[in-house]
Design an enzyme around this catalytic site. Structure first.
Site, PDB file in Angstrom:
ATOM      1  N   LEU A 206      -6.433  -3.088   3.912  1.00 58.42           N
ATOM      2  CA  LEU A 206      -7.782  -2.625   3.599  1.00 58.42           C
ATOM      3  C   LEU A 206      -8.240  -3.211   2.264  1.00 58.42           C
ATOM      4  O   LEU A 206      -7.577  -3.054   1.251  1.00 58.42           O
ATOM      5  CB  LEU A 206      -7.801  -1.094   3.522  1.00 58.42           C
ATOM      6  CG  LEU A 206      -9.173  -0.461   3.276  1.00 58.42           C
ATOM      7  CD1 LEU A 206     -10.076  -0.651   4.475  1.00 58.42           C
ATOM      8  CD2 LEU A 206      -9.029   1.020   2.946  1.00 58.42           C
TER       9      LEU A 206
ATOM     10  N   HIS B  53      -0.371   4.998  -6.389  1.00 57.61           N
ATOM     11  CA  HIS B  53      -1.062   4.413  -7.529  1.00 57.61           C
ATOM     12  C   HIS B  53      -2.420   5.098  -7.652  1.00 57.61           C
ATOM     13  O   HIS B  53      -3.051   5.381  -6.637  1.00 57.61           O
ATOM     14  CB  HIS B  53      -1.230   2.910  -7.268  1.00 57.61           C
ATOM     15  CG  HIS B  53      -1.692   2.164  -8.459  1.00 57.61           C
ATOM     16  ND1 HIS B  53      -3.018   2.074  -8.797  1.00 57.61           N
ATOM     17  CD2 HIS B  53      -1.018   1.465  -9.400  1.00 57.61           C
ATOM     18  CE1 HIS B  53      -3.139   1.351  -9.891  1.00 57.61           C
ATOM     19  NE2 HIS B  53      -1.940   0.970 -10.295  1.00 57.61           N
TER      20      HIS B  53
END
Lengths: 349, 341, 341, 349
Positions: free
Chosen positions: D123, D227
């Site tokens: 993505l 993250h």
């Protein structure tokens, strides 16, 4: 027939129930002192006087004379007093692209991954009480209780299903794996696990991963396979949303069926209605629905084949209302079978 | 007369049929002209390694000759596990005990091990079928050990030979059929071949890494793990006579015993003597004699009462030689039926 | 004058403070009157075991006396791992290699092992603080080994001593703090205590079963695994002088080295001599002398030029004795600072 | 804006996209030859000319000029050419009832359990295209495709999320575990995994179980932690029904999110309508809905903020109908966000 919390006075009936089955029902041995303790723990649990790690809810199926003809249970959170062991079947791939070799070996890893889960257990129905949907009522009543008192239970729930064994009571899984690590007959293992020696035995099971191709074909065929008698119970759990997630019982390889409680059909899709008396008592029979009251100590679940739903209220026959012993006219309703669920929804509009 | 000398490129034609004999395993012996050439090149470099330079990667490749005809091979890798891990299974026994259940049982386990690194390893032993007799077998092995005894500083203080494992009546390895076959999806022979021509990444990628319970292997495998291949009794005896013993390690493919020995306790090392050429006593038994050159070694099998061996040993008078009695004790007196190593 | 003799029930009062000294580990030495009584009973039975009857479960408990005062203890378990598994960690190195990525790294691993079964194990060594000097230490260990040498058929051909492991400045074991503490949730001392009074099921239940990568342990632990406790140098030297060496096994609790030795290669065994009582040479150095009775042994340390030892050895003239020179080589000349074993 | 299958002509745009991000997007490295191969594989997949084990579907977000401003992908079935490794966090209980000691140690087991699963991957949205719900459209378009062509995919789907690393690009998980087994910087690992060396590296990872308490606290904190930049993507997946099931990435400890495809919100609850033109084009804006046509090779997904539902038909603005390029007036509809779903249902009522 209703399902209600077990009481101290149910001991004799429970003992009779335990006697009516043979080997393989290891969580309810025909041992009166042991059963008395189990009932005591259940009574304390319904009183909310035990911490979740010790709570164990037992229910009985009672007839009009309040005789207990079946029993079922839920452990609120397992694995705390002693470890609960299962084998997880993981995939182990070995591949070498250079020479185009690829193998995938399902491998058994001993884990305690079910720690803290709620457990469905101890389902037992007297032969006399079979039929007229008593089995489905008894087994599913637990989900109605969980739906009502969700906070008493964990995020996930599981049931360890009885695994395959042959006509002689021999388990190919046991004979090919466990027995090689300590030579004991399967029925003795079964006996000991029912007497709380489960973890003592588990400690003797192999700790290193077991490559499944080293087991016999008949042992591998037991991975996740239930005893024929347990097939209906397995189907029921599947319909209610429990799945086989690659955990198996360490002794006989039976499947561990599990689900997030909030994903269970009966938890998601049951609806609270205001109960009203059904005017025409001789209405047509419809697909059965499950009904529960909102009480903890006087929890009741029963079935009805006659009902009429209008908006937020449901009309029920007098004897059903009676059986539910409602305090506040609020009744939790779900269709007995998953396949009937949409019908219930469309009726509610 | 049998002799042993370093292999030369011109030996390749004679070695090829030995290396490719039906039924032979010796995975480490190259099977093609090109790979043999490369192996001989490595070997020649190894023989030339000057004193004091510890060549941890030496690989010495020898031919056995009879009347100048190449009739066998043998090689020594100076130190195992230098470039790549050396794989074996280590056998250990765990105890499964429960005081409460009154249970106590021994559970043998195989652990993947790289512990046999740093050994000097004999390998690539071949022998033409008409020479599979105790004298040739004993000479082949003892001769090479005499060389190691003489040039000990180039070798490890521990020696290793991976003896082929038990084979069933169809010549197949029960361990391979239980285990390796499943992961490698090929025959034992093919696996040995791949493991020899490719880097050991193949083994790292395909062999199971987890400890293995022996009691989950087939009964045949369990009862034959660590047993030597049955039709190689004379070879086995030659190693045993030298002081080699089965270690707690077995071959990962066929379960053969990893025979090990301290260099210092080799029979040939202890029984051999160094002498001036002129001082060699008259031999009343078969004797192995060797010059002491590292670069141009020559090892001879001197039949009893052999009068003159100065010529073949290529020595001038008064140079040193090392010699030892040929030891065929315990070997079969009849020479038939010795299998392909 | 130091002597060693079998412990008696009447010694219990004197043994108790030794067994319960602050900082001491010796897990196998009972700490209470009742358990000491039972241990002494076992010991007396063991000493009485008649010849020919191989008592695989013998446990011999000795006291060291000085002028008839009990000042130390030592014991020998004839064969480890008889009733319950004997636990240790076996250290082995795996090789992590990728040809493609040009990576090769050694990864040391600890495996739970029961391999140290079948050894004769010295244990329960205590010594009153004022006697922690080379002479007493050497006598205690050598004296018992002299007994084993004399009565070898009652013992294993291999000996074992689990030497205490490295301790940090606070006296704590880095391995225990990294590992055992997490699983046992108690101090090292408590764990040793439980492991000694209860059956070994405790260890089976609480110790991690899976192989452990050493490189995941703390740096301090990694660098001190298999190192002996620092303030016990004289004890360590006594074992080394006898031929004991660290094996590839370490203690599962504190990572101390498992010292092992072949009984046949004991210095005391090789250097000792048997002689008729009348034939003992005059001793120009400290000498250990022992009667050859299995049931009523007595071991004496005879200072140089000791004229008369017939009386304490309880012998009639011309009976056999076994004797050996006291060996304090390599031990500290100043006797301070020796820690509690 | 529409989402459509990638085409060979999108290579330059894809390369520009890959360049626009830095490290950490390891499945789309800025390597033109590599990307060309990926596109080729995708084109073949949409042609149905690859077996499931090799099929990889790539989609682009295209603006009105058909410029590719974003990309997303689905692998149909992973782990066949080379093993796909993850760590499973299992519970390891050690207990001794006699002295009342109990410890539970989460332990990492190397597995290949995702073999055969479908994977959400790749993505990437160009910074210029952010806003106006383009991100949610791009990521969810994949579920609409799966809904339409369910048989091309597996029973389960997963996404391996980028794990935590600090401002310097250091991964505490890597530093405390992987690096101890071969000393390599994390960014190099990241680079190599993007170049198809993933399994070569994985082969060097520890094969024996790792007791987590031996790792540093900062490494343990990475178990299943994403993250910060990946947090929105994680939230999106959770809303759509993917869950953290105790699998983590072997390099950085990032969570593996997974679900049974049939449980995904967009699969379960999307509805097929007959499309009609919206009469009043200036209707009010409503919660956005996702719309897909029924075509495989010319698959299109787009959003609409204006629509009217009546029975089995939906009225849509002309430009939306145009963007969908419908062949047969059938359009698959789902609300863009899970929270808006009930609204859509009541409208259909």
């Amino acid at each position: 027939m209703i399902v209600r919390p077990i009481q101290t006075s149910d001991l004799d009936a429970l003992y009779a129930l335990a006697q009516s089955v043979g080997v393989g029902m290891n969580s309810l041995p025909a041992d009166k002192a042991y059963l008395a303790k189990k009932i005591d723990r259940a009574v304390q649990s319904f009183n909310l006087s035990l911490p979740k790690e010790q709570a164990s809810y037992l229910f009985v199926l009672a007839d009009d004379q309040d005789r207990a003809l079946g029993v079922c249970g839920i452990e609120a959170s397992i694995g705390w007093d002693e470890p609960w062991y299962t084998y997880r079947i993981s995939q182990m791939v070995h591949a070498c692209q250079d020479i185009n070799i690829y193998s995938n070996t399902p491998t058994l890893f001993l884990t305690n991954d079910q720690i803290g889960y709620s457990e469905l257990c101890s389902l037992l129905l007297h032969p006399d009480a079979r039929g007229r949907k008593n089995g489905p009522l008894l087994s599913r009543a637990r989900f109605m209780f969980i739906r009502q008192f969700r906070e008493l239970f964990a995020r996930k729930i599981f049931a360890e299903m009885r695994g395959f064994n042959d006509e002689q009571g021999q388990s190919p899984f046991w004979d090919n794996l466990g027995r090689k690590f300590f030579n004991m007959e399967f029925d003795r293992i079964d006996f000991l696990t029912g007497r709380g020696q489960r973890s003592v035995i588990a400690e003797l099971m192999p700790k290193y991963p077991v490559y499944s191709h080293l087991l016999s074909e008949s042992a591998r065929a037991c991975f996740g396979k239930v005893h024929p008698n347990t097939q209906p119970a397995l189907e029921m759990l599947k319909q209610e949303g429990l799945r086989f997630e690659n955990y198996i019982a360490i002794f006989d390889g039976g499947p561990v069926m599990e689900a997030y409680i909030d994903d269970l059909r009966l938890i998601k899709d049951s609806i609270v209605f205001t109960a009203e008396a059904l005017i025409t008592d001789n209405a047509d029979e419809q697909p059965p629905i499950l009904l529960s009251n909102q009480s903890l100590e006087d929890f009741r679940t029963t079935l009805s084949f006659q009902y009429r739903i209008e908006g937020n209220s449901i009309q029920l026959p007098a004897q059903v209302l009676d059986a539910l012993n409602l305090q506040d006219n609020q009744v939790t309703v779900a269709s007995l079978y998953a396949r009937d669920q949409s019908q219930l929804f469309t009726m509610t509009g | 007369m049998y002799s042993l000398r370093p292999a030369k490129p011109s030996d390749i034609t004679a070695i090829l049929p030995l290396a490719n004999e039906q039924g032979a395993r010796h995975a480490s012996l190259p099977k093609t002209t090109q790979s043999l050439r490369s192996f001989i090149q490595t070997s020649e470099d190894s023989f030339r390694t000057p004193k004091g330079l510890t060549a941890q990667s030496g690989n010495y490749f020898w031919v056995l000759t009879d009347q100048d005809q190449v009739v066998g091979t043998i090689a020594i890798e100076a130190f195992t596990g230098q470039k790549e891990p050396f794989y074996s299974y280590r056998r250990e026994t765990l105890i499964n005990a429960s005081y409460r259940l009154k249970v106590k049982q021994s559970i043998p386990v195989l652990y993947q091990s790289h512990e046999l690194a740093g050994y000097s390893q004999l390998h690539s032993i071949t022998l033409a079928s008409e020479h599979r007799n105790p004298r040739a077998i004993a000479f082949l092995i003892q001769g090479i050990l005499l060389f190691i005894a003489e040039h000990a500083s180039y070798f490890s203080d521990r020696l290793l030979f991976e003896f082929p494992g038990f084979k069933d009546e169809r010549g197949e390895s029960p361990l391979w059929n239980d285990l390796g076959q499943h992961f490698f999806q090929m025959s034992l022979k093919e696996a040995c071949y791949h493991a020899s021509i490719e880097d050991k990444a193949l083994i790292a990628q395909l062999m199971p890494n987890q400890p293995l319970y022996e009691n989950l292997l087939s009964n045949t495998t369990q009862s034959t793990l660590g047993e030597p291949q049955q039709d190689l009794a004379d070879y086995y005896q030659a190693f045993i006579s030298e002081g080699f013993r089965p270690s707690s390690h077995i071959d990962i493919f066929d379960g053969g015993p990893c025979l090990t020995c301290f260099t210092s306790s080799l029979w040939t090392k202890q029984e051999s003597a160094r002498t001036r050429l002129t001082g060699l006593p008259e031999n009343h038994t078969d004797t192995i004699a060797m010059n002491t050159s590292k670069e141009h070694p020559l090892i001879l099998l001197l039949p009893q009462h052999q009068p003159d061996f100065i010529q073949p040993l290529n020595l001038t008078s008064k140079e040193w030689i090392r010699w030892v009695t040929l030891n065929t004790e315990g070997m079969s007196e009849h020479h038939q039926g010795e299998g392909v190593l």
